[in-house]
Every structure is written in C-alpha cells, then in structure tokens.
Design a protein around this motif. Structure first.
Motif, PDB file in Angstrom:
ATOM      1  N   LEU A 173       0.816  -1.189  -0.139  1.00  0.00           N
ATOM      2  CA  LEU A 173      -0.025  -0.037   0.045  1.00  0.00           C
ATOM      3  C   LEU A 173       0.799   1.131   0.069  1.00  0.00           C
ATOM      4  O   LEU A 173       0.134   2.441  -0.116  1.00  0.00           O
ATOM      5  N   GLY A 174       2.083   1.397   0.124  1.00  0.00           N
ATOM      6  CA  GLY A 174       3.166   2.389  -0.143  1.00  0.00           C
ATOM      7  C   GLY A 174       3.352   3.193   1.046  1.00  0.00           C
ATOM      8  O   GLY A 174       4.046   4.042   0.946  1.00  0.00           O
ATOM      9  N   SER A 175       3.117   2.536   2.267  1.00  0.00           N
ATOM     10  CA  SER A 175       3.641   3.219   3.429  1.00  0.00           C
ATOM     11  C   SER A 175       3.789   2.430   4.519  1.00  0.00           C
ATOM     12  O   SER A 175       3.005   1.734   5.101  1.00  0.00           O
ATOM     13  N   GLN A 176       5.109   2.349   5.068  1.00  0.00           N
ATOM     14  CA  GLN A 176       5.658   1.431   5.984  1.00  0.00           C
ATOM     15  C   GLN A 176       4.993   1.576   7.346  1.00  0.00           C
ATOM     16  O   GLN A 176       4.372   0.791   7.915  1.00  0.00           O
ATOM     17  N   ALA A 177       4.723   3.039   7.619  1.00  0.00           N
ATOM     18  CA  ALA A 177       4.152   3.146   8.995  1.00  0.00           C
ATOM     19  C   ALA A 177       2.821   2.525   9.231  1.00  0.00           C
ATOM     20  O   ALA A 177       2.479   1.943   9.955  1.00  0.00           O
ATOM     21  N   LEU A 178       1.943   3.024   7.977  1.00  0.00           N
ATOM     22  CA  LEU A 178       0.603   2.451   7.966  1.00  0.00           C
ATOM     23  C   LEU A 178       0.607   0.980   7.701  1.00  0.00           C
ATOM     24  O   LEU A 178      -0.373   0.247   8.305  1.00  0.00           O
ATOM     25  N   HIS A 179       1.505   0.328   7.165  1.00  0.00           N
ATOM     26  CA  HIS A 179       1.674  -1.260   7.139  1.00  0.00           C
ATOM     27  C   HIS A 179       1.531  -1.743   8.353  1.00  0.00           C
ATOM     28  O   HIS A 179       0.766  -2.736   8.658  1.00  0.00           O
ATOM     29  N   LEU A 180       2.538  -0.999   9.149  1.00  0.00           N
ATOM     30  CA  LEU A 180       2.821  -1.586  10.591  1.00  0.00           C
ATOM     31  C   LEU A 180       1.373  -1.528  11.616  1.00  0.00           C
ATOM     32  O   LEU A 180       1.179  -2.069  12.396  1.00  0.00           O
ATOM     33  N   ALA A 181       0.766  -0.232  11.165  1.00  0.00           N
ATOM     34  CA  ALA A 181      -0.363   0.033  11.948  1.00  0.00           C
ATOM     35  C   ALA A 181      -1.466  -0.761  11.420  1.00  0.00           C
ATOM     36  O   ALA A 181      -2.434  -1.176  12.419  1.00  0.00           O
ATOM     37  N   CYS A 182      -1.522  -1.303  10.180  1.00  0.00           N
ATOM     38  CA  CYS A 182      -2.364  -2.389   9.781  1.00  0.00           C
ATOM     39  C   CYS A 182      -2.189  -3.620  10.606  1.00  0.00           C
ATOM     40  O   CYS A 182      -3.083  -4.412  10.762  1.00  0.00           O
ATOM     41  N   VAL A 183      -1.082  -4.087  10.903  1.00  0.00           N
ATOM     42  CA  VAL A 183      -0.695  -5.281  11.931  1.00  0.00           C
ATOM     43  C   VAL A 183      -1.286  -4.836  13.264  1.00  0.00           C
ATOM     44  O   VAL A 183      -1.915  -5.694  13.692  1.00  0.00           O
ATOM     45  N   ALA A 184      -1.022  -3.695  13.784  1.00  0.00           N
ATOM     46  CA  ALA A 184      -1.603  -3.486  15.124  1.00  0.00           C
ATOM     47  C   ALA A 184      -3.026  -3.470  15.235  1.00  0.00           C
ATOM     48  O   ALA A 184      -3.665  -3.856  16.399  1.00  0.00           O
ATOM     49  N   ASP A 185      -3.851  -3.173  14.124  1.00  0.00           N
ATOM     50  CA  ASP A 185      -5.181  -3.199  14.335  1.00  0.00           C
ATOM     51  C   ASP A 185      -5.896  -4.434  13.670  1.00  0.00           C
ATOM     52  O   ASP A 185      -7.197  -4.433  13.704  1.00  0.00           O
ATOM     53  N   GLY A 186      -5.127  -5.424  13.123  1.00  0.00           N
ATOM     54  CA  GLY A 186      -5.444  -6.554  12.985  1.00  0.00           C
ATOM     55  C   GLY A 186      -5.772  -6.602  11.407  1.00  0.00           C
ATOM     56  O   GLY A 186      -6.417  -7.813  10.891  1.00  0.00           O
ATOM     57  N   ARG A 187      -5.778  -5.722  10.465  1.00  0.00           N
ATOM     58  CA  ARG A 187      -6.014  -5.679   9.312  1.00  0.00           C
ATOM     59  C   ARG A 187      -4.839  -6.434   8.522  1.00  0.00           C
ATOM     60  O   ARG A 187      -5.400  -7.168   7.415  1.00  0.00           O
ATOM     61  N   PHE A 188      -3.588  -6.591   8.827  1.00  0.00           N
ATOM     62  CA  PHE A 188      -2.520  -7.362   8.247  1.00  0.00           C
ATOM     63  C   PHE A 188      -2.430  -8.645   9.158  1.00  0.00           C
ATOM     64  O   PHE A 188      -2.079  -8.134  10.565  1.00  0.00           O
ATOM     65  N   GLY A 189      -1.981  -9.714   8.902  1.00  0.00           N
ATOM     66  CA  GLY A 189      -1.311 -10.416   9.473  1.00  0.00           C
ATOM     67  C   GLY A 189       0.179 -10.391   9.879  1.00  0.00           C
ATOM     68  O   GLY A 189       0.651 -10.496  11.000  1.00  0.00           O
ATOM     69  N   PHE A 190       0.855 -10.044   9.082  1.00  0.00           N
ATOM     70  CA  PHE A 190       2.195  -9.281   9.013  1.00  0.00           C
ATOM     71  C   PHE A 190       2.479  -8.596   8.051  1.00  0.00           C
ATOM     72  O   PHE A 190       1.847  -8.371   7.078  1.00  0.00           O
ATOM     73  N   THR A 191       3.740  -7.717   8.182  1.00  0.00           N
ATOM     74  CA  THR A 191       4.188  -6.978   7.204  1.00  0.00           C
ATOM     75  C   THR A 191       5.886  -7.089   7.326  1.00  0.00           C
ATOM     76  O   THR A 191       6.485  -7.249   8.146  1.00  0.00           O
ATOM     77  N   LEU A 192       6.571  -7.008   6.090  1.00  0.00           N
ATOM     78  CA  LEU A 192       7.918  -7.386   5.758  1.00  0.00           C
ATOM     79  C   LEU A 192       8.421  -6.325   4.874  1.00  0.00           C
ATOM     80  O   LEU A 192       7.796  -6.093   3.849  1.00  0.00           O
ATOM     81  N   SER A 193       9.427  -5.738   5.304  1.00  0.00           N
ATOM     82  CA  SER A 193      10.126  -4.646   4.628  1.00  0.00           C
ATOM     83  C   SER A 193      11.457  -4.864   4.395  1.00  0.00           C
ATOM     84  O   SER A 193      12.042  -4.924   5.534  1.00  0.00           O
ATOM     85  N   HIS A 194      12.224  -4.568   3.465  1.00  0.00           N
ATOM     86  CA  HIS A 194      13.593  -4.590   3.213  1.00  0.00           C
ATOM     87  C   HIS A 194      14.325  -3.170   3.455  1.00  0.00           C
ATOM     88  O   HIS A 194      15.196  -2.887   4.159  1.00  0.00           O
ATOM     89  N   GLU A 195      13.521  -2.218   2.885  1.00  0.00           N
ATOM     90  CA  GLU A 195      13.956  -1.001   2.611  1.00  0.00           C
ATOM     91  C   GLU A 195      13.705   0.000   3.906  1.00  0.00           C
ATOM     92  O   GLU A 195      14.365   1.297   3.765  1.00  0.00           O
ATOM     93  N   ALA A 196      12.580   0.128   4.563  1.00  0.00           N
ATOM     94  CA  ALA A 196      12.263   0.857   5.634  1.00  0.00           C
ATOM     95  C   ALA A 196      13.585   1.227   6.625  1.00  0.00           C
ATOM     96  O   ALA A 196      14.411   0.399   7.009  1.00  0.00           O
ATOM     97  N   ARG A 197      13.675   2.675   6.829  1.00  0.00           N
ATOM     98  CA  ARG A 197      14.662   3.107   7.587  1.00  0.00           C
ATOM     99  C   ARG A 197      13.999   3.267   8.995  1.00  0.00           C
ATOM    100  O   ARG A 197      12.919   3.036   9.321  1.00  0.00           O
ATOM    101  N   PHE A 198      14.673   3.630   9.926  1.00  0.00           N
ATOM    102  CA  PHE A 198      14.604   4.033  11.423  1.00  0.00           C
ATOM    103  C   PHE A 198      13.216   4.678  11.416  1.00  0.00           C
ATOM    104  O   PHE A 198      12.312   4.307  12.365  1.00  0.00           O
ATOM    105  N   TRP A 199      13.022   6.030  10.926  1.00  0.00           N
ATOM    106  CA  TRP A 199      12.073   6.624  11.099  1.00  0.00           C
ATOM    107  C   TRP A 199      10.815   6.240  10.514  1.00  0.00           C
ATOM    108  O   TRP A 199       9.763   6.676  10.840  1.00  0.00           O
ATOM    109  N   ASP A 200      10.851   5.324   9.596  1.00  0.00           N
ATOM    110  CA  ASP A 200       9.817   4.785   8.898  1.00  0.00           C
ATOM    111  C   ASP A 200       9.099   3.701   9.942  1.00  0.00           C
ATOM    112  O   ASP A 200       7.843   3.824  10.075  1.00  0.00           O
ATOM    113  N   ASP A 201       9.880   3.080  10.895  1.00  0.00           N
ATOM    114  CA  ASP A 201       9.444   2.101  11.610  1.00  0.00           C
ATOM    115  C   ASP A 201       9.143   2.536  13.221  1.00  0.00           C
ATOM    116  O   ASP A 201       8.180   1.905  13.827  1.00  0.00           O
ATOM    117  N   ALA A 202       9.815   3.382  13.516  1.00  0.00           N
ATOM    118  CA  ALA A 202       9.964   3.752  15.009  1.00  0.00           C
ATOM    119  C   ALA A 202       8.564   4.060  15.539  1.00  0.00           C
ATOM    120  O   ALA A 202       8.321   3.282  16.731  1.00  0.00           O
TER     121      ALA A 202
END
Length: 268
Positions: A173-202
């Motif tokens: 979907l093009g936003s690592q932070a919102l991918h992680l949020a989708c795991v947090a709220d249960g919409r995704f089972g998991f998310t995997l990223s190669h290129e995300a940096r610290f500020w994307d994930d923190a």
C-alpha cells in the motif's frame, strides 16, 4: 490518556490540517523513485516547532534533515511516510513521531492523513486508535503487507516466497508506517520490509508492539543504540507479525536476510 500522549495526538491533528490543505508544488529527487516535496518540508517545520515546545531541550530529528549526534532522549519524525502516494493522489500516507529515552521508544503517534485517524502508544500503557484501545485479534488476518524491496528479495527466493504466500494475499500500500499500523489493528497478519529506515518504523513499531504484535529487525546487532540506528540511515529489514505467525515467519526471514540478524533494542 497521559499528558504526553494527549499532547502528541494534538500535534498530529494539527499536522493533518497542514497535510490536507497543501498540494505539492515543488518535488525534488532524493534517490531513485524517492522524493521530497515542499509539503514534506512544511510538515517537518510544523512538527519540529510543536514538539520542541512540548519538550523543551529535546532534539527533534527528521528524515528530511541530517541526523545529528544525540543522547538517549530525542524525537524522530517522518513528516510524510508515503510521499509518492501523496504526490499522485493515492489516499494512503502518514505522519509519524516518536519520543525516545534511555528505555527506547516512550511515546509515539502515527497519523493516517486521509482517514484522519491517529494511532498512538505509550510504553507499558497500551496502544490506541483514536481513543479505542488496540488489542491484537485472536486470529491473524490473511492479508499481508510487503514493501517493494521485500518483494524484490522474495522473487529471488522462490521457496521462501511460496511459503509466505501460503499465509495470505499480498498487499503493498506504499507506507511502511501504515503497514505496521495495519498489523496493530488486525487488518494485516504481518508486514515485511527490506528498505524501511528507522524513522519509517519507529513510531508504528511501538504501536504494534503495545497492541500485542511482535517485531524484529534483521539488520542490526542487539546492542545497537537507537540513535546509531537512526544515524546509519540503513535499511532495517524488518518483520512485524501477529504473535501466532511470528515463530513460523522468523526462520523463513532469517533465510531471506542472513547476516547480523538481531533485534534492535526493544521499545518496551
């Protein structure tokens, strides 16, 4: 709601006012298919001003500026996570901020700009979508998030790709932070990223972990200080998953990204 989390939520809502009113008029290329716009820079200014006022003397570090040397206590912001989406009108991009101290991430928030929703979390006190507490669902979703870099890596490893593919349908979907949020709220089972940096994930990592998800970076030694990870600007090679999936995924991702393969110091 704690005073700090409440104040941070207010800051994020002010950032949304800027984000929804602005349209990019200047676009600069940072790297191949990686852009920064005048909207990113304006939000950088707004967040820096407001967070500096919230916590005087605490430096505010940003994706859009050189990451300076800092102590254990600092803010890290990503003014727009999903700039390419924002530029082209795709309604999936976020604004991120996290406060770190000697114990890791202390408080964080991720704004889903288009929805107007604020994900927030405080270490040891839970995660929230607006004012609703987030709790990991008992059953993992069968939608999974992959970044472009993760998909590139998997295409070269057919057996691993096939194993992951059995766990669900793929989404980028093009936003690592919102991918992680989708795991947090249960919409995704998991998310995997190669290129995300610290500020994307923190920021979103704390939200996901406080909601009950598990997270691992496969790029840094366990003793790496958060500020050093931030200053490295290196890809995190990260996995965030529902706890029922994490143990099945971890050995597969270790095969995909062999190397230091260690957890960044926990945000909890």
């Amino acid at each position: 709601m704690s005073d700090v989390r409440e104040a941070l939520t207010t800051v994020m809502r002010a950032a949304r006012d800027v984000a929804v009113a602005a349209r990019p008029t200047r676009i600069d290329v940072k790297a191949a298919l990686d852009y920064v716009t005048d909207v990113d820079r304006r939000l950088d200014e707004v967040l820096t001003e407001r967070l500096s006022a919230l916590t005087p003397g605490v430096p505010v570090l940003s994706e859009e500026r050189p990451i300076e040397e800092s102590g254990d206590t600092f803010w890290i912001i990503d003014p727009i996570d999903g700039t390419h989406n924002m530029m082209t009108g795709l309604p999936f991009f976020g604004v991120c901020a996290a406060l770190f101290d000697g114990g890791g991430a202390r408080v964080s928030a991720v704004l889903d700009v288009v929805r107007g929703a604020v994900y927030s979390a405080e270490r040891g006190r839970g995660a929230f979508l607006d004012e609703t507490r987030l709790v990991m669902p008992e059953t993992a979703s069968t939608l999974v998030g992959l970044s472009s870099g993760a998909l590139d890596a998997l295409l070269a490893e057919g057996e691993i790709y096939a194993a992951l593919r059995k766990l669900g349908k793929l989404r980028n979907l093009g936003s690592q932070a919102l991918h992680l949020a989708c795991v947090a709220d249960g919409r995704f089972g998991f998310t995997l990223s190669h290129e995300a940096r610290f500020w994307d994930d923190a920021a979103a990592r704390l939200v996901a972990e406080e909601a009950g998800a598990r997270y691992r970076s496969f790029a840094f030694p366990a003793e790496a200080a958060p500020i050093e990870v931030a200053r490295s600007k290196a890809p995190l090679k990260s996995l965030c998953a529902h706890p029922d999936l994490f143990d099945r995924l971890e050995p597969l991702v270790e095969r995909l990204w062999p190397g230091p393969s260690a957890v960044i110091p926990s945000s909890r």
